[in-house]
Design a protein around this motif. Structure first.
Motif, PDB file in Angstrom:
ATOM      1  N   GLU A 102       0.698  15.006  -2.935  1.00 23.20           N
ATOM      2  CA  GLU A 102       0.700  14.289  -1.653  1.00 23.20           C
ATOM      3  C   GLU A 102      -0.415  13.259  -1.606  1.00 23.20           C
ATOM      4  O   GLU A 102      -0.246  12.155  -1.089  1.00 23.20           O
ATOM      5  CB  GLU A 102       0.567  15.280  -0.495  1.00 23.20           C
ATOM      6  N   ASN A 103      -1.563  13.620  -2.170  1.00 27.63           N
ATOM      7  CA  ASN A 103      -2.668  12.671  -2.211  1.00 27.63           C
ATOM      8  C   ASN A 103      -2.343  11.472  -3.093  1.00 27.63           C
ATOM      9  O   ASN A 103      -2.750  10.352  -2.805  1.00 27.63           O
ATOM     10  CB  ASN A 103      -3.923  13.353  -2.730  1.00 27.63           C
ATOM     11  N   ILE A 105       0.563  10.092  -3.718  1.00 27.52           N
ATOM     12  CA  ILE A 105       1.525   9.125  -3.166  1.00 27.52           C
ATOM     13  C   ILE A 105       1.100   8.585  -1.807  1.00 27.52           C
ATOM     14  O   ILE A 105       1.796   7.766  -1.221  1.00 27.52           O
ATOM     15  CB  ILE A 105       2.921   9.753  -3.015  1.00 27.52           C
ATOM     16  N   LEU A 106      -0.053   9.029  -1.328  1.00 23.58           N
ATOM     17  CA  LEU A 106      -0.496   8.645   0.010  1.00 23.58           C
ATOM     18  C   LEU A 106      -0.513   7.129   0.193  1.00 23.58           C
ATOM     19  O   LEU A 106      -1.085   6.412  -0.609  1.00 23.58           O
ATOM     20  CB  LEU A 106      -1.899   9.200   0.245  1.00 23.58           C
ATOM     21  N   GLY A 107       0.132   6.678   1.248  1.00 26.73           N
ATOM     22  CA  GLY A 107       0.070   5.269   1.588  1.00 26.73           C
ATOM     23  C   GLY A 107       0.980   4.374   0.769  1.00 26.73           C
ATOM     24  O   GLY A 107       1.023   3.174   0.995  1.00 26.73           O
ATOM     25  N   PRO A 109       4.405   2.607  -0.453  1.00 24.85           N
ATOM     26  CA  PRO A 109       5.696   2.321   0.158  1.00 24.85           C
ATOM     27  C   PRO A 109       6.783   3.131  -0.555  1.00 24.85           C
ATOM     28  O   PRO A 109       6.581   3.602  -1.672  1.00 24.85           O
ATOM     29  CB  PRO A 109       5.874   0.825  -0.092  1.00 24.85           C
TER      30      PRO A 109
ATOM     31  N   LEU B 184       3.271  12.120   6.520  1.00 28.70           N
ATOM     32  CA  LEU B 184       2.192  12.357   5.547  1.00 28.70           C
ATOM     33  C   LEU B 184       1.029  11.408   5.823  1.00 28.70           C
ATOM     34  O   LEU B 184      -0.133  11.816   5.862  1.00 28.70           O
ATOM     35  CB  LEU B 184       2.730  12.150   4.132  1.00 28.70           C
ATOM     36  N   ASN B 185       1.384  10.133   6.053  1.00 28.08           N
ATOM     37  CA  ASN B 185       0.337   9.155   6.331  1.00 28.08           C
ATOM     38  C   ASN B 185      -0.416   9.496   7.612  1.00 28.08           C
ATOM     39  O   ASN B 185      -1.643   9.424   7.659  1.00 28.08           O
ATOM     40  CB  ASN B 185       0.949   7.756   6.463  1.00 28.08           C
ATOM     41  N   ALA B 199      -6.292   4.222   0.928  1.00 34.36           N
ATOM     42  CA  ALA B 199      -4.959   4.283   0.334  1.00 34.36           C
ATOM     43  C   ALA B 199      -4.043   3.210   0.909  1.00 34.36           C
ATOM     44  O   ALA B 199      -2.871   3.153   0.574  1.00 34.36           O
ATOM     45  CB  ALA B 199      -4.352   5.667   0.573  1.00 34.36           C
ATOM     46  N   ILE B 201      -3.306   2.697   4.182  1.00 29.23           N
ATOM     47  CA  ILE B 201      -2.614   3.038   5.425  1.00 29.23           C
ATOM     48  C   ILE B 201      -3.332   2.347   6.588  1.00 29.23           C
ATOM     49  O   ILE B 201      -4.550   2.441   6.693  1.00 29.23           O
ATOM     50  CB  ILE B 201      -2.623   4.559   5.644  1.00 29.23           C
TER      51      ILE B 201
END
Lengths: 592, 326
Positions: A102-103, A105-107, A109, B184-185, B199, B201
């Motif tokens: 999860e970390n 792929i964070l942010g 698109p 998640l974001n 990251a 966001i």
């Protein structure tokens, strides 16, 4: 410009100014495709500023950056990322409660709905390719520091970076973990990635990089091939003059036992063991190093001795005060004979189990588990003090007895322990967190330690101010004056103040943790010199350190901690980094 | 048996208003904003919905229930969203202290509700209570056939559409928060805004959106209370401390929307338990009304002992975010 085609990254005459200070002055740097470049420089030499410009955190005032030969504008971290530049910061940017995947792929698109099994599979393909050891489904809070670092690197690779910048990546790793990291970096180099490593550690520069670029005070000094460089030549480039890299290590003079730590257990509020059965002796006139992976109980050990944490019942921390009159000490030394009955009598008088404990301690703590066998380590097994046999054989037993009464520190309050002369100077990661108040000036920070001695309703500001002036003068602290808030000083100067304040009180036991954390070479050597001075004055110095090379050069003995347990005490003069590294990871444990 | 069915039905009726408040607050807190203004926001949502319906019903020649419902729903949502916007601007853009801002918003919201409640009743002729019968009836409309199916019908099918909407909303929120990139974001923003920022966001945008939408949802709790629970009437301070219960429910539910559903029913049950225990004096009643808070404290104690990281609030909850500028 045709010869630039194999360059992955080029900085040409990059300049950055913060107010009046010139952080980068016409710095030029090239990184080839498929090479590892080290960027070397002291603190404040502008390495991080330069890297921050490449990764889009700062924007250069002048100069041009080229990626793959084409001029580019990097205005934000996102721009850098789009150009395939990824930076791994010293302080990891990870979300604790999320998994590694999860970390990673964070942010990013992508499809709104998360298909975690597929993402995990992609990540595993990537880690398999370069030889990372990583479980994508593991939560970050369950990970060791080196695993977190792996996540950071995979995160950058997953985003398609071809140019990786690592800011002091080995500062938090054991030697074995460092080797693993370097192996992975070499795999990445073989795959055509370009890697920039910022570091202080010369040995690592020589071990991993193809070329080294050196910065000094914001200026670019030059780039050399690693093959033709030595530690000496690199230091000279870095500091601008020849520096003797050897740390002085005078032999301990008349070591006398100051602290005897026996079977110390410490539990946290949840009942987890932070320290388990820790036993060792600390002698006046020696520097005992404490090595271990971050969080192995170093901090807890110091805090327990200083009385800030309370050890479990059954633990024993005995303090032997130095004798006040030198004649008495001499007399005692003369009267001492190696007769066991006398030793026992002295013990009875002391009301402690001083000398009789020595053989028992050797058996209990089993200090000697150096891989090469007990012959290499000196320690209390063969003599009462680790130095007894070597320095003045016959007086081995009397040295420890010391004729003074022992005090159990566990029954005392921290302030009483301080009054006995046991001083703790702890440099936390943020340097200011413990010991100094950032917004207060030097005088006030001196006063923090001395306010107990004050009388009357009004503050005595003169004494602390004099002390501050003395420290500034003796330790060469660069500050506009004693009224400057400590926060405004640079890291090295803050540390000098912190250590200097503790030393100024004439301690008998000085405990320092990470005294050179983040310091440049010159400041580090000032601190080493200070510690050696204290040692020669007969102070017992306990030094927790991060850099094993330094510990091996500075200390007389090294206590190795692993998960709150002592995995051994080794002689720093005859041990190697690898031996200690294995003990740090618990691969070699004590045999008791 | 019969009394138990009634008790469960009443517990659900009590719980749904709290559930809306809690769902909105979960979204808000997941972004790292602790909005203690929820009680006020629920007042704002309630009165705005009522005003929308009132003006529609007094001005339309033949008031239509569906139209009144749509108007009041939008008014309630928009007005509470505005409350969230005030909070967002103060805490995100101006970085004011979140606790102080939230408490101020609560005080403001309660006053806002009571002020316009009083004004409306004057407009309505000073009868003391405002009534929007047509819209109220539309909100209270239940499944006609199903509701009469004995105990099952009573427990499951005797409610207006806002009740079912809240359950659907909880499921949707669960899915969005834990199964999508946006979720998640958002969780990353609440846990560690610096990490999220690095990251790529847009932290500020996420915080604004989550806080405003969360407030909008919370405000629907007020609308529910006014329209479905009270049948389209307003009483000053009629709301009581349900807003605080909603905030307690967020903690009780461990920041998970699906837990909030059964938690709200439990809270609702505990809240009205005193009515079903015979022979209670006034003072004992108040002690019983305390039960939901006691349960929340118990949950806090138990989760503190369990020490599981997943049971903890978002790590950056209540903290302002400064992008590091060196």
């Amino acid at each position: 410009m045709g010869d630039h085609v194999d360059l992955a990254l080029e900085c040409r005459d990059v300049t950055k100014r913060f107010g009046k200070t010139l952080a980068n002055d016409h710095v030029s740097l090239t990184v080839r495709k498929g090479e590892i470049l080290s960027v070397l420089g002291e603190n404040g030499s502008g390495k991080t500023t330069l890297m921050n410009m490449i990764s889009g955190i700062y924007f250069p005032d002048a100069g041009q950056i080229f990626v793959d030969g084409a001029p580019v504008t990097i205005a934000s971290p996102k721009d850098a990322f789009d150009l395939g530049i990824g930076m791994i910061h010293q302080h990891f940017k990870l979300v604790d409660v999320l998994t590694a995947a999860e970390n990673i792929i964070l942010g990013l698109p992508g499809k709104g709905r998360l298909n975690m099994p597929q993402i995990v599979k992609d990540i595993q393909a990537l880690t398999g390719k370069y030889g990372f050891e990583l479980d994508p489904n593991q939560k970050i809070y369950d990970m060791s520091v080196s695993q977190k670092q792996t996540v950071e690197i995979v995160k950058v690779l997953y985003r398609g970076a071809r140019i990786l910048i690592l800011d002091e990546p080995t500062a938090v790793l054991t030697p074995q973990e460092t080797d693993k990291l370097f192996a992975v970096l070499r795999n990445m180099r073989a795959d055509g990635h370009s890697i920039i490593i910022i570091t202080h550690k010369l040995q690592e520069v020589l071990a991993i990089s193809d070329r080294v670029s050196v910065l000094r005070k914001g200026a670019y000094i030059g780039t050399v091939d690693t093959a033709s460089a030595t530690e000496g030549s690199l230091t000279e480039m870095m500091v601008g003059k020849k520096i003797d890299l050897n740390i002085d290590r005078p032999a301990p003079l008349e070591p006398r036992r100051r602290l005897s730590v026996r079977g110390v257990h410490l539990k946290n509020a949840e009942g987890r063991h932070l320290l388990r059965d820790v036993s060792f002796d600390l002698y006046g006139g020696e520097i005992l190093g404490v090595a271990g992976i971050a969080g192995s109980g170093q901090k807890e050990l110091l805090e327990t001795i200083a009385g800030l944490s309370r050890a479990e019942d059954g633990s024993e921390i005995l303090y032997y005060a130095p004798q006040t009159q030198p004649e008495a000490a001499a007399g005692a030394a003369k009267a001492q004979t190696p007769s066991p009955s006398e030793g026992a009598a002295a013990d009875d008088a002391d009301g402690t189990d001083g000398a009789t404990a020595i053989p028992a301690d050797a058996a209990a703590s089993g200090d000697h588990t150096v891989p090469d066998g007990p012959g290499k380590a000196a320690g209390p097994t063969d003599a009462a003090t680790p130095y007894g046999a070597a320095s003045d054989g016959a007086t081995a037993i009397p040295l420890t007895a010391d004729g003074a009464a022992a005090t159990d520190l566990r029954s005392l309050r921290p302030s009483d322990i301080r009054r006995l002369g046991v001083r703790l100077s702890f440099v936390p990661e943020d340097r200011l967190g413990m010991g100094l108040v950032g917004s207060m000036d030097l005088t006030d920070n001196m006063m923090l330690r001395g306010y107990h001695s004050g009388r009357g309703a009004f503050l005595d500001r003169r004494t602390p101010r004099d002390l501050a002036l003395r420290i500034i003068d003796r330790l060469d602290v660069s500050t506009p004056g004693v009224t400057t808030p400590v926060r405004r000083l640079s890291g090295g100067n803050v540390q000098k103040v912190l250590v200097g304040r503790e030393i100024s009180s004439d301690p008998t036991v000085l405990m320092v943790a990470y005294p050179v954390r983040g310091l440049d070479i010159n400041s580090s050597y000032t601190i080493y010199r200070l510690l050696n001075e204290q040692k020669q004055n007969g102070v017992a110095v306990l030094c927790v350190g991060e850099d094993l090379d330094v510990l091996l050069m500075l200390c007389d003995r090294i206590l190795v901690l692993c998960g709150g347990e002592v995995s051994g005490v080794v002689d720093a003069r005859s041990s190697t980094k690898e031996e200690i590294g294995l003990m740090m990871t618990g691969k070699v444990t004590q045999t008791a | 048996m019969g009394i138990l069915v009634i008790f469960i039905q009443k517990a659900i009726t009590q719980g749904i208003g709290i559930l809306y408040g809690a769902l909105g607050e979960i979204v808000t807190e997941k972004s790292g904003n602790l909005n203690l203004g929820v009680p006020g926001v629920m007042y704002m949502g309630g009165i705005a919905g009522l005003m929308g319906a009132f003006f529609y019903e007094t001005n339309a020649r033949t008031p239509n229930g569906a139209m009144g419902l749509a108007i009041s729903f939008l008014c309630a949502f928009a007005c509470s969203l505005l409350g969230g916007l005030i909070y967002s601007y103060l805490t995100i853009s101006l970085r004011a202290n979140q606790n102080v801002t939230g408490l101020a918003l609560t005080t403001f919201g309660v006053g806002f509700g009571n002020f316009f409640g009083g004004s409306l009743s004057q407009l309505a002729g000073g009868v003391g209570q405002i009534n929007v019968p047509v819209t109220g009836a539309a909100y209270g409309k239940i499944f006609p056939g199903l509701a009469s199916m004995g105990p099952i019908g009573t427990i499951f099918f005797s409610y207006g559409f806002l009740t079912y909407l809240s359950i659907v909303l909880a499921v949707c929120l669960f899915w969005v928060l834990f199964r999508t990139r946006v979720g998640l974001n958002l969780r990353a923003v609440g846990e560690s805004p610096a990490t999220a920022d690095a990251a790529g966001i847009p932290v500020t945008k996420y915080k604004y959106l989550a806080t405003c939408l969360g407030s909008g949802l919370s405000g629907l709790g007020g609308l529910y209370f006014v329209m479905e629970y009270s049948g389209g009437t307003w009483t000053n301070n009629g709301f009581g401390d349900r807003g605080w219960l909603a905030i307690a429910l967020v903690i009780f539910a461990l920041w998970k929307p699906l837990n909030a559903v059964w938690g709200s029913i439990l809270f609702g049950g505990l809240y009205i338990l005193y009515l079903y225990i015979p022979g209670l004096g006034r003072s004992m009643q108040e002690i019983f009304k305390m039960l939901p808070y006691l349960v929340t404290i118990l949950v806090l104690i138990v989760t503190s002992f369990r020490k599981k990281r997943e049971y903890q609030p978002p790590a950056a909850l209540g903290l302002p975010y400064f992008r590091e500028e060196r």
